[in-house]
Structure formats: structure tokens, C-alpha cells
Design a protein around this motif. Structure first.
Motif, short mmCIF file in Angstrom:
data_model
loop_
_atom_site.label_atom_id
_atom_site.label_comp_id
_atom_site.label_asym_id
_atom_site.label_seq_id
_atom_site.Cartn_x
_atom_site.Cartn_y
_atom_site.Cartn_z
N MET A 1 13.79 -5.50 41.62
CA MET A 1 14.59 -4.57 41.93
C MET A 1 14.43 -3.48 40.94
N LYS A 2 14.03 -2.43 41.33
CA LYS A 2 13.85 -1.17 40.34
C LYS A 2 15.29 -0.51 39.90
N VAL A 3 15.44 -0.51 38.64
CA VAL A 3 16.57 -0.05 37.96
C VAL A 3 16.61 1.17 37.54
N ILE A 4 15.37 1.80 36.82
CA ILE A 4 15.32 2.93 36.26
C ILE A 4 13.98 3.53 36.43
N GLU A 5 13.86 4.70 36.60
CA GLU A 5 12.53 5.39 36.75
C GLU A 5 12.32 6.74 36.10
N LEU A 11 11.30 0.72 35.39
CA LEU A 11 11.98 -0.39 34.63
C LEU A 11 12.61 -1.18 35.95
N ARG A 12 12.49 -2.33 35.90
CA ARG A 12 12.63 -3.26 36.93
C ARG A 12 12.96 -4.74 36.23
N TRP A 13 13.81 -5.18 37.36
CA TRP A 13 14.04 -6.88 36.98
C TRP A 13 12.83 -7.63 36.90
N GLN A 14 12.78 -8.58 35.97
CA GLN A 14 11.66 -9.36 35.88
C GLN A 14 11.83 -10.42 36.83
N THR A 15 10.68 -10.88 37.26
CA THR A 15 10.60 -11.96 38.46
C THR A 15 9.64 -13.02 37.83
N LEU A 16 9.64 -14.27 38.46
CA LEU A 16 9.07 -15.24 38.07
C LEU A 16 7.48 -15.20 38.19
N GLU A 17 7.18 -13.95 39.06
CA GLU A 17 5.81 -13.73 38.98
C GLU A 17 5.26 -12.84 37.81
N ASP A 18 6.14 -12.37 37.24
CA ASP A 18 5.76 -11.93 35.85
C ASP A 18 5.39 -12.74 34.72
N ALA A 19 5.31 -13.99 35.02
CA ALA A 19 5.07 -15.09 33.93
C ALA A 19 4.02 -14.88 33.18
N PRO A 20 2.69 -14.57 33.77
CA PRO A 20 1.26 -14.25 33.12
C PRO A 20 1.50 -13.21 31.93
N PHE A 21 2.32 -11.97 32.33
CA PHE A 21 2.51 -10.88 31.52
C PHE A 21 3.61 -11.40 30.25
N ILE A 50 11.79 -16.74 31.60
CA ILE A 50 12.35 -15.70 32.53
C ILE A 50 13.65 -16.28 33.12
N GLU A 51 13.71 -17.29 33.68
CA GLU A 51 14.82 -17.72 34.18
C GLU A 51 16.08 -17.92 33.35
N ASN A 52 15.73 -18.20 32.04
CA ASN A 52 16.84 -18.81 31.11
C ASN A 52 17.04 -17.52 30.56
N SER A 53 16.37 -16.61 30.39
CA SER A 53 16.74 -15.32 29.63
C SER A 53 16.95 -14.00 30.64
N ALA A 54 16.16 -13.53 30.99
CA ALA A 54 16.36 -12.30 31.92
C ALA A 54 17.13 -12.46 33.11
N LEU A 55 16.72 -13.53 34.11
CA LEU A 55 17.36 -13.81 35.11
C LEU A 55 18.74 -14.11 35.02
N ALA A 56 19.00 -14.91 33.91
CA ALA A 56 20.34 -15.28 33.43
C ALA A 56 21.27 -14.27 33.05
N TYR A 57 20.67 -13.42 32.55
CA TYR A 57 21.53 -12.03 31.86
C TYR A 57 21.92 -11.08 33.20
N TYR A 58 20.98 -10.94 33.99
CA TYR A 58 21.05 -10.00 35.18
C TYR A 58 22.31 -10.73 36.03
N GLN A 59 22.13 -12.15 36.26
CA GLN A 59 23.27 -12.93 36.90
C GLN A 59 24.71 -12.69 36.16
N ARG A 60 24.63 -12.70 34.92
CA ARG A 60 25.72 -12.90 34.17
C ARG A 60 26.58 -11.56 34.09
#
Length: 169
Positions: A1-5, A11-21, A50-60
Motif C-alpha cells: 500500500m502506497k502511503v507517501i509520494e 514510500l509504501r508498506w513493506q511486504t513479504l516480497e521485499d525480503a531480498p531487499f 518483516i512480519e514481526n516488525s513492519a507488518l506488526a507495526y502497521y497492524q498495531r
């Protein structure tokens, strides 16, 4: 999800597909020196991170550290955003960029946009930042975007003194 342009960045939400980066970013020597070793050694570790940091923060909280990418080509170059740590009273802003994208104004552009978002969208009245004592480049950038050094702070049980910066809106 794009947040800021911005002019040059998304600047967008991280996803699990961003793991290599993320694997590359959190193992960059500057990250290890100034932020710390997160024990991320494989893409699977990066997905868990990513799950335990970025995604958890977005959710919380509805916000967190956003993947920052160039508009042109959607090239990931770093992360920038804000989190609410249990060990700090205020939300803090943070950023990290790969070496090839430092000293080009990207961190300034991203961090300035995150500050505006924090004030105008999230409704924060104050935001802080912490840096390692030796991370002078981050300190200069924080001052450039309007934060002022307020002293030092220790987080949790960590004895290390960190520099504390803040801005009131």
C-alpha cells in the motif's frame, strides 16, 4: 500500500516480497554498526523480520517503517518511517538507505515527507529520533529536517547512551 509520494520517491508498506531487499539492507555495514545485528541471514529470516516488525507495526499502530523506492523503476533504496517503541514515550522517526543512495537527498526527501505525514495525517504533536553517539550523518539529517538534540537516553535495559532529537509541531 502506497502511503507517501514525493517528487522522486514512493514510500509504501513493506511486504513479504521485499525480503531480498531487507536481507541486503539489514546486513549493510552501516546498519550493523549504527542500528544493530538483527540476526537476519536468509530470505526466510527477512520474511520473519518483516512480519514481526513492519507488518506488526502497521497492524498495531497504522504506521511503521515504509519501504522507500525510486519512482522511476520502483527500485527499493531504503526504509523510512516512524514507530512507537515501548521504550520511548513519543513516536520516533527512523531511516536507513543503501550506500549507493546516500548523499543524494533521498533520506532528506523521505524523512521530510514522513514528518509532514506524522503531523498532518497521523496528528502527532511531537516526534523524536534516536541515534548512536557516533552516527553524525543521521544527526545532521535530523537537524536539517527540523529536529533538535535534547540530550541522551537509554532504551530499556541497554546501557548504551543514545542521542535524542525531537520536534514539536
Amino acid at each position: 500500500m502506497k502511503v507517501i509520494e514525493t517528487d522522486r520517491l514512493v514510500l509504501r508498506w513493506q511486504t513479504l516480497e521485499d525480503a531480498p531487499f531487507i536481507l541486503t539492507l539489514v546486513n549493510d555495514p552501516s546498519w550493523l554498526q549504527f542500528i544493530g545485528d538483527r540476526g537476519v541471514r536468509t530470505e526466510e529470516d527477512a520474511r520473519r523480520y518483516i512480519e514481526n516488525s513492519a507488518l506488526a507495526y502497521y497492524q498495531r499502530d497504522g504506521f511503521g517503517f515504509y519501504l522507500t523506492e525510486l519512482k522511476e523503476g520502483n527500485v527499493p533504496i531504503g526504509i523510512c518511517g516512524m514507530i512507537k517503541r515501548d521504550t520511548l514515550e513519543d513516536v520516533d522517526i527512523g531511516f536507513a538507505f543503501l550506500p549507493d543512495y546516500r548523499s543524494k537527498g533521498y533520506a532528506f526527501e523521505a524523512a521530510s515527507a514522513v514528518l509532514a505525514y506524522a503531523r498532518d495525517v497521523v496528528g502527532l504533536k511531537r516526534i523524536v529520533a534516536i541515534t548512536d553517539q557516533d552516527n553524525h550523518a543521521s544527526g545532521r539529517l535530523l537537524e536539517k529536517i527540523g529536529l533538535r538534540e535534547e540530550g541522551t537516553i537509554q532504551l530499556g535495559n541497554n546501557p548504551e547512551e543514545l542521542r535524542l532529537f525531537a520536534i514539536n509541531f
